[in-house]
Design an enzyme around this catalytic site. Structure first.
Site, PDB file in Angstrom:
ATOM      1  N   GLY A  73       0.791  -1.223   0.000  1.00 57.44           N
ATOM      2  CA  GLY A  73       0.000   0.000   0.000  1.00 57.44           C
ATOM      3  C   GLY A  73       0.824   1.274   0.000  1.00 57.44           C
ATOM      4  O   GLY A  73       2.053   1.262  -0.059  1.00 57.44           O
ATOM      5  N   GLN A  74       0.106   2.384   0.055  1.00 54.23           N
ATOM      6  CA  GLN A  74       0.691   3.716  -0.013  1.00 54.23           C
ATOM      7  C   GLN A  74       0.733   4.347   1.379  1.00 54.23           C
ATOM      8  O   GLN A  74       0.685   3.650   2.391  1.00 54.23           O
ATOM      9  CB  GLN A  74      -0.147   4.563  -0.979  1.00 54.23           C
ATOM     10  CG  GLN A  74      -0.221   4.011  -2.396  1.00 54.23           C
ATOM     11  CD  GLN A  74       0.862   4.564  -3.303  1.00 54.23           C
ATOM     12  OE1 GLN A  74       1.571   5.520  -2.959  1.00 54.23           O
ATOM     13  NE2 GLN A  74       1.003   3.964  -4.482  1.00 54.23           N
ATOM     14  N   THR A  76      -0.267   6.322   4.764  1.00 53.83           N
ATOM     15  CA  THR A  76      -1.417   6.530   5.638  1.00 53.83           C
ATOM     16  C   THR A  76      -0.949   7.230   6.906  1.00 53.83           C
ATOM     17  O   THR A  76       0.249   7.429   7.124  1.00 53.83           O
ATOM     18  CB  THR A  76      -2.147   5.212   5.961  1.00 53.83           C
ATOM     19  OG1 THR A  76      -3.444   5.516   6.500  1.00 53.83           O
ATOM     20  CG2 THR A  76      -1.373   4.363   6.959  1.00 53.83           C
ATOM     21  N   HIS A  78      -1.342   7.443  11.226  1.00 54.73           N
ATOM     22  CA  HIS A  78      -1.771   6.872  12.501  1.00 54.73           C
ATOM     23  C   HIS A  78      -1.676   7.953  13.569  1.00 54.73           C
ATOM     24  O   HIS A  78      -0.738   8.760  13.566  1.00 54.73           O
ATOM     25  CB  HIS A  78      -0.878   5.704  12.916  1.00 54.73           C
ATOM     26  CG  HIS A  78      -0.888   4.556  11.958  1.00 54.73           C
ATOM     27  ND1 HIS A  78      -2.034   3.928  11.546  1.00 54.73           N
ATOM     28  CD2 HIS A  78       0.135   3.912  11.323  1.00 54.73           C
ATOM     29  CE1 HIS A  78      -1.730   2.949  10.706  1.00 54.73           C
ATOM     30  NE2 HIS A  78      -0.424   2.928  10.553  1.00 54.73           N
ATOM     31  N   LEU A 139      -6.059  -0.473   5.219  1.00 56.23           N
ATOM     32  CA  LEU A 139      -5.552  -1.836   5.341  1.00 56.23           C
ATOM     33  C   LEU A 139      -4.242  -1.971   4.579  1.00 56.23           C
ATOM     34  O   LEU A 139      -4.122  -1.499   3.447  1.00 56.23           O
ATOM     35  CB  LEU A 139      -6.599  -2.790   4.762  1.00 56.23           C
ATOM     36  CG  LEU A 139      -6.442  -4.284   4.984  1.00 56.23           C
ATOM     37  CD1 LEU A 139      -6.491  -4.605   6.470  1.00 56.23           C
ATOM     38  CD2 LEU A 139      -7.578  -5.022   4.275  1.00 56.23           C
ATOM     39  N   GLY A 140      -3.251  -2.594   5.205  1.00 62.83           N
ATOM     40  CA  GLY A 140      -1.986  -2.876   4.538  1.00 62.83           C
ATOM     41  C   GLY A 140      -1.288  -4.027   5.230  1.00 62.83           C
ATOM     42  O   GLY A 140      -1.050  -3.976   6.439  1.00 62.83           O
ATOM     43  N   GLY A 151      -1.375  -4.577   9.289  1.00 63.53           N
ATOM     44  CA  GLY A 151      -2.793  -4.816   9.514  1.00 63.53           C
ATOM     45  C   GLY A 151      -3.710  -3.687   9.119  1.00 63.53           C
ATOM     46  O   GLY A 151      -3.646  -3.180   8.005  1.00 63.53           O
ATOM     47  N   CYS A 169      -3.653   6.770   1.160  1.00 60.45           N
ATOM     48  CA  CYS A 169      -3.588   5.532   0.370  1.00 60.45           C
ATOM     49  C   CYS A 169      -3.326   5.809  -1.105  1.00 60.45           C
ATOM     50  O   CYS A 169      -3.619   4.969  -1.977  1.00 60.45           O
ATOM     51  CB  CYS A 169      -4.865   4.712   0.548  1.00 60.45           C
ATOM     52  SG  CYS A 169      -5.269   4.405   2.284  1.00 60.45           S
TER      53      CYS A 169
END
Length: 219
Positions: A73-74, A76, A78, A139-140, A151, A169
């Protein structure tokens, strides 16, 4: 170790890199008898850039660190108020593929939100969970030795403004949304409790063993 047992670890708020390295260590050292685990955690503010990530999708990180990581994925974000869950699953032992694991994770979030009368759905061409075209969960994953790590991240009750510093993403203009706005779970603790129920059911775990924090052996 029973294949139907899932160990759930509640880590509280933990630095991203220390949890990432602990996931790698557990995955690298586990064998065919090592238990499957689900780690529930919050992270301080951080952007993580997946293996396919392009730097142009990081628009203006400012004072928030950017960490290049080994998941799919790209980019993100948190931050506090977001539920992060890391399934450390031996998919070879469960006899499922990575696509099925992704579907099971997405369905776990969709079903959890359905319990709050929130109509959510997954997209075949863009992993994650959406409500009215707004993304509520990202999600990744990474698979190594037939086992998953990394996760999902579910926006619960957080400062959403850092998402404006990136193309989430890899999608310019993608609108993010959180559970608090939708009438879903109002706290990370509540969301984690409900996600454990739907996730363990979807993956077929009959026994749950709960732990607080990480031990050296992760057992």
């Amino acid at each position: 170790m029973s294949e139907s047992t899932l160990h759930v670890r509640y880590l509280g708020q933990q630095d991203y890199e220390s949890v990432w390295h602990a996931m790698q260590e557990y995955t690298d050292n586990r064998d065919s008898s090592s238990p499957d685990q689900l780690w529930i955690v919050e992270h301080p503010p951080v952007f993580t850039q997946g293996q396919a990530g392009k730097s142009e999708h990081i628009l203006n990180p400012g004072d928030i660190p950017v960490i290049q990581v080994d998941r799919g994925g790209q980019v993100t974000y948190h931050g506090p108020g977001q539920l992060v869950a890391y399934p450390l699953i031996n998919i070879k032992r469960l006899k499922i593929g990575v696509r099925q694991l992704v579907t099971d994770i997405e369905n776990s979030i969709v079903q959890m939100l359905e319990n709050y009368q929130v109509k959510a759905y997954a997209k075949a061409d863009a992993p994650g969970v959406y409500v009215d075209e707004r993304k509520v969960a990202s999600l990744g994953l990474r698979i190594r030795k037939g086992c998953s790590f990394h996760g999902l991240a579910l926006n619960v009750d957080m400062d959403m403004s850092p998402f404006q510093r990136i193309n989430p993403c890899g999608y310019a203009g993608l609108e993010m949304v959180q559970c608090k706005q939708l009438g879903g779970p109002q706290t990370v603790e509540e969301a984690g409790e409900q996600l454990v129920k739907t996730f363990s059911h979807n993956l077929g775990y009959q026994n749950l063993v709960h732990h607080q924090g990480l031990s050296q052996s992760y057992e």
